[in-house]
Design a protein around this motif. Structure first.
Motif, PDB file in Angstrom:
ATOM      1  N   ASP A 150       0.811  -1.217   0.000  1.00  0.00           N
ATOM      2  CA  ASP A 150       0.000   0.000   0.000  1.00  0.00           C
ATOM      3  C   ASP A 150       0.845   1.267   0.000  1.00  0.00           C
ATOM      4  O   ASP A 150       0.292   2.375  -0.011  1.00  0.00           O
ATOM      5  N   ASP A 151       2.167   1.117   0.035  1.00  0.00           N
ATOM      6  CA  ASP A 151       3.055   2.281   0.018  1.00  0.00           C
ATOM      7  C   ASP A 151       2.911   2.986  -1.330  1.00  0.00           C
ATOM      8  O   ASP A 151       3.164   2.411  -2.383  1.00  0.00           O
ATOM      9  N   ASP A 152       2.444   4.244  -1.311  1.00  0.00           N
ATOM     10  CA  ASP A 152       2.188   4.970  -2.557  1.00  0.00           C
ATOM     11  C   ASP A 152       3.318   5.926  -2.926  1.00  0.00           C
ATOM     12  O   ASP A 152       3.146   6.792  -3.775  1.00  0.00           O
ATOM     13  N   ARG A 153       4.484   5.741  -2.302  1.00  0.00           N
ATOM     14  CA  ARG A 153       5.605   6.621  -2.607  1.00  0.00           C
ATOM     15  C   ARG A 153       6.439   6.077  -3.762  1.00  0.00           C
ATOM     16  O   ARG A 153       6.225   4.961  -4.243  1.00  0.00           O
ATOM     17  N   PHE A 154       7.411   6.886  -4.177  1.00  0.00           N
ATOM     18  CA  PHE A 154       8.349   6.511  -5.233  1.00  0.00           C
ATOM     19  C   PHE A 154       9.764   6.546  -4.649  1.00  0.00           C
ATOM     20  O   PHE A 154      10.102   7.454  -3.896  1.00  0.00           O
ATOM     21  N   VAL A 155      10.549   5.548  -5.005  1.00  0.00           N
ATOM     22  CA  VAL A 155      11.926   5.511  -4.535  1.00  0.00           C
ATOM     23  C   VAL A 155      12.841   5.972  -5.672  1.00  0.00           C
ATOM     24  O   VAL A 155      12.681   5.563  -6.825  1.00  0.00           O
ATOM     25  N   ALA A 156      13.763   6.858  -5.335  1.00  0.00           N
ATOM     26  CA  ALA A 156      14.711   7.388  -6.319  1.00  0.00           C
ATOM     27  C   ALA A 156      16.113   6.943  -5.949  1.00  0.00           C
ATOM     28  O   ALA A 156      16.532   7.050  -4.788  1.00  0.00           O
ATOM     29  N   ILE A 157      16.835   6.423  -6.932  1.00  0.00           N
ATOM     30  CA  ILE A 157      18.253   6.080  -6.788  1.00  0.00           C
ATOM     31  C   ILE A 157      19.046   7.065  -7.630  1.00  0.00           C
ATOM     32  O   ILE A 157      18.764   7.229  -8.827  1.00  0.00           O
ATOM     33  N   VAL A 158      20.010   7.726  -7.028  1.00  0.00           N
ATOM     34  CA  VAL A 158      20.784   8.757  -7.711  1.00  0.00           C
ATOM     35  C   VAL A 158      22.272   8.419  -7.608  1.00  0.00           C
ATOM     36  O   VAL A 158      22.763   8.080  -6.525  1.00  0.00           O
ATOM     37  N   THR A 189      23.269  18.088   3.025  1.00  0.00           N
ATOM     38  CA  THR A 189      22.237  18.538   2.095  1.00  0.00           C
ATOM     39  C   THR A 189      21.004  17.643   2.126  1.00  0.00           C
ATOM     40  O   THR A 189      19.881  18.114   1.992  1.00  0.00           O
ATOM     41  N   LEU A 190      21.210  16.344   2.308  1.00  0.00           N
ATOM     42  CA  LEU A 190      20.120  15.384   2.200  1.00  0.00           C
ATOM     43  C   LEU A 190      19.211  15.405   3.422  1.00  0.00           C
ATOM     44  O   LEU A 190      19.590  15.864   4.501  1.00  0.00           O
ATOM     45  N   ARG A 191      18.010  14.889   3.220  1.00  0.00           N
ATOM     46  CA  ARG A 191      17.091  14.717   4.337  1.00  0.00           C
ATOM     47  C   ARG A 191      17.613  13.638   5.276  1.00  0.00           C
ATOM     48  O   ARG A 191      18.439  12.811   4.898  1.00  0.00           O
ATOM     49  N   ARG A 192      17.107  13.632   6.490  1.00  0.00           N
ATOM     50  CA  ARG A 192      17.599  12.683   7.498  1.00  0.00           C
ATOM     51  C   ARG A 192      17.355  11.242   7.072  1.00  0.00           C
ATOM     52  O   ARG A 192      18.174  10.357   7.355  1.00  0.00           O
ATOM     53  N   ASP A 193      16.233  10.969   6.401  1.00  0.00           N
ATOM     54  CA  ASP A 193      15.894   9.599   6.028  1.00  0.00           C
ATOM     55  C   ASP A 193      16.573   9.142   4.746  1.00  0.00           C
ATOM     56  O   ASP A 193      16.457   7.969   4.369  1.00  0.00           O
ATOM     57  N   ALA A 194      17.253  10.032   4.047  1.00  0.00           N
ATOM     58  CA  ALA A 194      17.934   9.650   2.818  1.00  0.00           C
ATOM     59  C   ALA A 194      19.142   8.766   3.135  1.00  0.00           C
ATOM     60  O   ALA A 194      19.699   8.813   4.228  1.00  0.00           O
ATOM     61  N   VAL A 195      19.540   7.954   2.157  1.00  0.00           N
ATOM     62  CA  VAL A 195      20.666   7.032   2.324  1.00  0.00           C
ATOM     63  C   VAL A 195      21.789   7.479   1.400  1.00  0.00           C
ATOM     64  O   VAL A 195      21.566   7.767   0.221  1.00  0.00           O
ATOM     65  N   ILE A 216      22.928   7.720  -3.730  1.00  0.00           N
ATOM     66  CA  ILE A 216      21.931   8.366  -2.872  1.00  0.00           C
ATOM     67  C   ILE A 216      20.572   7.741  -3.152  1.00  0.00           C
ATOM     68  O   ILE A 216      20.249   7.444  -4.314  1.00  0.00           O
ATOM     69  N   ALA A 217      19.807   7.551  -2.106  1.00  0.00           N
ATOM     70  CA  ALA A 217      18.439   7.055  -2.259  1.00  0.00           C
ATOM     71  C   ALA A 217      17.515   7.861  -1.361  1.00  0.00           C
ATOM     72  O   ALA A 217      17.872   8.200  -0.232  1.00  0.00           O
ATOM     73  N   ASP A 218      16.331   8.157  -1.889  1.00  0.00           N
ATOM     74  CA  ASP A 218      15.337   8.884  -1.110  1.00  0.00           C
ATOM     75  C   ASP A 218      13.969   8.548  -1.673  1.00  0.00           C
ATOM     76  O   ASP A 218      13.848   7.971  -2.764  1.00  0.00           O
ATOM     77  N   THR A 219      12.933   8.871  -0.945  1.00  0.00           N
ATOM     78  CA  THR A 219      11.574   8.595  -1.392  1.00  0.00           C
ATOM     79  C   THR A 219      10.824   9.908  -1.616  1.00  0.00           C
ATOM     80  O   THR A 219      11.071  10.902  -0.927  1.00  0.00           O
ATOM     81  N   PHE A 220       9.879   9.851  -2.593  1.00  0.00           N
ATOM     82  CA  PHE A 220       9.103  11.039  -2.964  1.00  0.00           C
ATOM     83  C   PHE A 220       7.648  10.645  -3.148  1.00  0.00           C
ATOM     84  O   PHE A 220       7.303   9.460  -3.260  1.00  0.00           O
ATOM     85  N   ASN A 221       6.795  11.664  -3.213  1.00  0.00           N
ATOM     86  CA  ASN A 221       5.374  11.428  -3.448  1.00  0.00           C
ATOM     87  C   ASN A 221       5.011  11.479  -4.924  1.00  0.00           C
ATOM     88  O   ASN A 221       3.891  11.148  -5.307  1.00  0.00           O
ATOM     89  N   THR A 222       5.948  11.933  -5.778  1.00  0.00           N
ATOM     90  CA  THR A 222       5.736  11.992  -7.225  1.00  0.00           C
ATOM     91  C   THR A 222       6.964  11.429  -7.913  1.00  0.00           C
ATOM     92  O   THR A 222       7.960  11.083  -7.280  1.00  0.00           O
ATOM     93  N   THR A 223       6.907  11.362  -9.247  1.00  0.00           N
ATOM     94  CA  THR A 223       8.051  10.877 -10.022  1.00  0.00           C
ATOM     95  C   THR A 223       9.038  11.990 -10.341  1.00  0.00           C
ATOM     96  O   THR A 223       9.993  11.770 -11.084  1.00  0.00           O
ATOM     97  N   ASP A 224       8.837  13.156  -9.780  1.00  0.00           N
ATOM     98  CA  ASP A 224       9.734  14.287 -10.022  1.00  0.00           C
ATOM     99  C   ASP A 224      10.785  14.351  -8.921  1.00  0.00           C
ATOM    100  O   ASP A 224      10.490  14.727  -7.788  1.00  0.00           O
TER     101      ASP A 224
END
Length: 381
Positions: free
Chosen positions: A226-234, A267-273, A284-292
């Protein structure tokens, strides 16, 4: 109950130290060299005090004790030289230095003709304990305390017949101050600790290794459907880094890696890896609510560009829904996402560098080849 207490004490003694993590923070803030010099001065001072006291009547007397005082100073001089080199000592070197300084300090106290001076000199163990508490694991701190206690016991026996009340007061003061200093050091470290184990850290920068990064992201992609977020790998790759190392040498390159790694961490948020991989790449990895994910990649570009070394970066990113990844081999998924992001880095570099290439919602082969993993059909069968 006793077994639980002993088990907890054993874990505390063998807890993994934060040596490389703390030293990377010092280097990123420009305090590493000053810390090395201060450590060298303290070691040299411990060795010089017995020589200084030899000028009076209360210092080491007799040929044997005076020779020992000279040998202690020579050993401390050699240890101080280690901390004055251009490179930060390895962890095992620091541990060995701590143990040797404890022994040398004990010897320096025991050869004093006046036991009162020996008791006073034992207060230097507080500095050694503080260093061990900040940089190393509990077993090294315990070893330092064992040497300090043995030194105090011997000196107390020598001095007790002269002034027992002074002996008790000095020992009590030493114990209270030592415990308080160590408690403060440990408490501060716990407050700023990033809850990672030593084996997960890349020694130079104090950031995660590639394997540790993959493990962290694997936990994200195995969460609830049910997780509706998007994971980004940078993937952030520094442009023209080889030119920097050619001009500044390996030392200059290492300083740049550490400084930029610390800037990215801030620079990154606390939950970012964040991880450091290869010569000049960061994951770097972080989660977002959109694909942007442009808010992240633009910030990363600015961070690298404004770092002290004025480098630029080619950035590759991939972003995909977390829910689509649940139920599939997590490490295979993570590796494929990293591969796509890395390919985008190469494309950004071919297009001139200092730019970002992003792939959104890619078709992942690891989602189609999930043999051996439970699917909805398997669960309902």
């Amino acid at each position: 109950m006793t077994r639980t207490v002993l088990s907890a004490a054993r874990r505390r003694l063998h807890s993994e130290d934060r040596y490389y993590w703390i030293t990377s923070l010092l280097a990123a803030r420009g305090h590493q060299r000053a810390t090395c010099r201060l450590t060298a001065v303290n070691i040299l001072g411990c060795g010089a005090l017995p020589l200084l006291l030899m000028l009076g009547a209360h210092g080491p007397t007799g040929a044997r004790d005076r020779s020992i005082a000279v040998a202690v100073f020579a050993c401390c001089l050699a240890l101080a030289t280690i901390w004055l080199r251009s490179s930060w000592p390895a962890r095992w070197v620091s541990q060995l230095c701590t143990l040797l300084v404890s022994v040398l300090l004990s010897v320096g106290c025991l050869i004093e003709a006046d036991p009162a001076l020996g008791l006073t000199g034992a207060t230097a163990f507080i500095a050694v304990s503080a260093f061990a508490a900040v940089f190393h694991a509990g077993w090294l701190l315990a070893s330092t305390w064992v040497v300090a206690v043995a030194t105090l016991v011997v000196q107390s026996v020598r001095f007790a017949g002269v002034a027992p009340e002074v002996t008790v007061a000095v020992v009590a003061l030493f114990a209270l101050v030592n415990a308080f200093v160590v408690f403060c050091c440990r408490s501060v470290i716990r407050l700023v600790d990033n809850d990672v184990h030593y084996g997960e850290l890349e020694p130079l920068t104090g950031l995660l290794t590639r394997d540790a990064f993959s493990d962290r992201i694997a936990t994200i992609v195995t969460r609830d459907r049910d997780d509706d977020r998007f994971v980004a790998i940078v993937v952030v790759s520094l442009d023209s880094f080889s030119l920097l190392t050619a001009m500044g040498g390996d030392a200059g390159g290492n300083q740049a890696r550490v400084a930029i790694g610390q800037r990215l961490r801030e620079t990154l948020r606390r939950d970012a890896v964040l991880a450091h991989v290869g010569e000049s790449e960061y994951l770097i990895a972080d989660t977002f609510n959109t694909t942007d994910a442009s808010v992240l990649t633009d910030r990363l570009q600015h961070t690298v560009r404004t770092a002290p070394y004025r480098l630029t970066a080619s950035i590759g990113a991939v972003i995909t829904p977390v829910a689509d990844l649940v139920g599939h081999p997590p490490h295979d998924v993570v590796e494929e996402l990293i591969t796509i992001a890395t390919s985008n880095v190469y494309r950004a570099r071919r297009n001139g560098g200092q730019r970002t290439e992003t792939t959104a919602n890619p078709e992942l082969t690891s989602l189609r080849n999930a043999d051996g993993w439970d699917t909805d059909d398997d669960l309902t069968a």
